[in-house]
Design an enzyme around this catalytic site. Structure first.
Site, PDB file in Angstrom:
ATOM      1  N   LYS A   1       0.827  -1.218   0.000  1.00 31.62           N
ATOM      2  CA  LYS A   1       0.000   0.000   0.000  1.00 31.62           C
ATOM      3  C   LYS A   1       0.859   1.266   0.000  1.00 31.62           C
ATOM      4  CE  LYS A   1      -2.235  -0.986   3.840  1.00 31.62           C
ATOM      5  NZ  LYS A   1      -1.718  -2.305   4.244  1.00 31.62           N
TER       6      LYS A   1
ATOM      7  N   ARG B   1      -9.802   0.513   8.470  1.00 31.69           N
ATOM      8  CA  ARG B   1      -9.261  -0.805   8.773  1.00 31.69           C
ATOM      9  C   ARG B   1     -10.233  -1.657   9.574  1.00 31.69           C
ATOM     10  NH1 ARG B   1      -3.445   0.224   8.641  1.00 31.69           N
ATOM     11  NH2 ARG B   1      -2.248  -1.639   9.156  1.00 31.69           N
TER      12      ARG B   1
ATOM     13  N   ARG C   1      11.664  -5.657   4.748  1.00 29.14           N
ATOM     14  CA  ARG C   1      11.365  -4.256   4.460  1.00 29.14           C
ATOM     15  C   ARG C   1      12.246  -3.333   5.302  1.00 29.14           C
ATOM     16  NH1 ARG C   1       5.330  -2.061   4.889  1.00 29.14           N
ATOM     17  NH2 ARG C   1       5.487  -2.529   7.101  1.00 29.14           N
TER      18      ARG C   1
ATOM     19  N   ARG D   1      11.402  -1.247  10.679  1.00 23.18           N
ATOM     20  CA  ARG D   1      10.346  -0.764  11.563  1.00 23.18           C
ATOM     21  C   ARG D   1      10.212  -1.685  12.766  1.00 23.18           C
ATOM     22  NH1 ARG D   1       4.956   0.299   8.155  1.00 23.18           N
ATOM     23  NH2 ARG D   1       4.102  -0.864   9.889  1.00 23.18           N
TER      24      ARG D   1
ATOM     25  N   ARG E   1      -0.071  -8.992  13.212  1.00 25.82           N
ATOM     26  CA  ARG E   1      -0.702  -8.015  12.319  1.00 25.82           C
ATOM     27  C   ARG E   1      -1.503  -8.710  11.226  1.00 25.82           C
ATOM     28  NH1 ARG E   1       4.446  -5.349  10.684  1.00 25.82           N
ATOM     29  NH2 ARG E   1       3.279  -4.119   9.180  1.00 25.82           N
TER      30      ARG E   1
HETATM   31  P1  ADP Z   1       0.912  -2.010   7.825  1.00 27.43           P
HETATM   32  O1  ADP Z   1      -0.161  -1.739   6.825  1.00 27.43           O
HETATM   33  O2  ADP Z   1       2.191  -2.428   7.180  1.00 27.43           O
HETATM   34  O3  ADP Z   1       0.511  -2.916   8.947  1.00 27.43           O
HETATM   35  P2  ADP Z   1       0.701   0.722   8.876  1.00 27.43           P
HETATM   36  O4  ADP Z   1       1.857   1.636   8.788  1.00 27.43           O
HETATM   37  O5  ADP Z   1      -0.487   1.004   8.029  1.00 27.43           O
HETATM   38  O6  ADP Z   1       1.323  -0.690   8.581  1.00 27.43           O
HETATM   39  O7  ADP Z   1       0.196   0.627  10.399  1.00 27.43           O
HETATM   40  C1  ADP Z   1       1.066   0.365  11.471  1.00 27.43           C
HETATM   41  C2  ADP Z   1       0.288   0.270  12.794  1.00 27.43           C
HETATM   42  O8  ADP Z   1      -0.398   1.507  13.041  1.00 27.43           O
HETATM   43  C3  ADP Z   1      -0.832  -0.771  12.796  1.00 27.43           C
HETATM   44  O9  ADP Z   1      -0.351  -2.053  13.136  1.00 27.43           O
HETATM   45  C4  ADP Z   1      -1.768  -0.184  13.870  1.00 27.43           C
HETATM   46  O10 ADP Z   1      -1.303  -0.418  15.177  1.00 27.43           O
HETATM   47  C5  ADP Z   1      -1.684   1.301  13.614  1.00 27.43           C
HETATM   48  N1  ADP Z   1      -2.732   1.755  12.654  1.00 27.43           N
HETATM   49  C6  ADP Z   1      -2.521   2.289  11.423  1.00 27.43           C
HETATM   50  N2  ADP Z   1      -3.694   2.578  10.820  1.00 27.43           N
HETATM   51  C7  ADP Z   1      -4.681   2.213  11.690  1.00 27.43           C
HETATM   52  C8  ADP Z   1      -6.096   2.236  11.657  1.00 27.43           C
HETATM   53  N3  ADP Z   1      -6.774   2.694  10.587  1.00 27.43           N
HETATM   54  N4  ADP Z   1      -6.765   1.772  12.734  1.00 27.43           N
HETATM   55  C9  ADP Z   1      -6.134   1.323  13.807  1.00 27.43           C
HETATM   56  N5  ADP Z   1      -4.798   1.243  13.911  1.00 27.43           N
HETATM   57  C10 ADP Z   1      -4.072   1.697  12.867  1.00 27.43           C
END
Ligand code: ADP
Ligand code: ZN
Length: 219
Positions: free
Chosen positions: A13, A89, A128, A166, A177
């Site tokens: 993404k 999400r 990554r 990360r 996750r």
């Molecule tokens: P990825 O898609 O690789 O898991 P992100 O950078 O989108 O990574 O998100 C990292 C973390 O940030 C998630 O595991 C969560 O804890 C938090 N997070 C991000 N977006 C949301 C969301 N829309 N709702 C709840 N938690 C979120």
């Protein structure tokens, strides 16, 4: 262009959002990036989010929805559209998102599902790396040159900054996750399908190949 990028962690993404942003000149809204910035700045929101993020859990809907609402009301997003990366999400987030867009009078064009198998996801995530200086996302497996100083960190091909892993890209957190994705985010696929907004893209291959497939489905 008003798009949602949907897909498991590691589906690409963030990488595709960066490429699409350059093409369509719209705002790239990554809730993960906003949360990580808040962690770094030590804000109240960052403090509240930290425990969840470290475990690979979702940050509570209320916090994330407030954050997304504020960001979506900013000038650039209202004027030029947006790419949502990591939001919505959960179903409550998707419902709140509909309301925000209605308030703004800006309906969604499409939801792109980046579809890829689990093995590939784990391989991608554990390799990554992100540049500390410019934020560029790299993958050790696909970097053509491997500028690895002995025992040192890899270097960003764009700016020479340090590439780091990360905190939540370790195997046990990655597994959690993925579980969270299956339980809480995957239901959005049929939800958006029912609204006739869903476009599915095969997210295997190089970033440039995937970008071409995305442009093909967007028409
Ligand atoms: P990825 O898609 O690789 O898991 P992100 O950078 O989108 O990574 O998100 C990292 C973390 O940030 C998630 O595991 C969560 O804890 C938090 N997070 C991000 N977006 C949301 C969301 N829309 N709702 C709840 N938690 C979120
Ligand atoms: Zn860099």
């Amino acid at each position: 262009m008003r798009l949602v990028l949907l897909g498991a962690p590691g589906s690409g993404k963030g990488t595709q959002a960066a490429l699409l942003k350059a093409k369509y000149a719209c705002a790239h809204i990554s809730t993960g990036d906003i949360l990580r910035q808040n962690l770094k700045d030590g804000t109240e929101l960052g403090l509240q989010a930290k425990g969840y993020m470290d475990k690979g859990e979702l940050v509570p809907d209320g916090l994330v929805i407030k954050m997304a609402r504020e960001r979506l009301r900013e000038d650039d997003a209202v004027r030029s559209g947006f790419l949502m990366d990591g939001f919505p999400r959960t179903l409550p987030q998707a419902e709140a998102f509909e309301e925000i867009l209605e308030e703004l009078g800006r309906p969604l064009d499409a939801v792109l599902l980046l579809s890829i198998d689990e093995e590939a996801l784990i391989r991608r995530l554990s390799n990554r790396r992100t540049c500390r200086a410019c934020g560029r996302i790299e993958n050790l497996l696909s970097m053509t040159e491997k500028p690895m100083p002995e025992g040192g960190a890899a270097v960003c091909p764009a700016c020479g900054g340090e590439l780091h892993q990360r905190d939540d890209d370790t195997e046990s957190v990655i597994r959690n996750r993925l579980k969270v994705y299956h339980d809480q985010t995957a239901p959005l696929v049929s939800w958006y399908e029912a609204k006739k907004k869903l476009r599915v893209v095969d997210a295997s291959g190089s970033p440039e190949e995937i970008l071409r497939k995305i442009q093909a489905v967007l028409g």
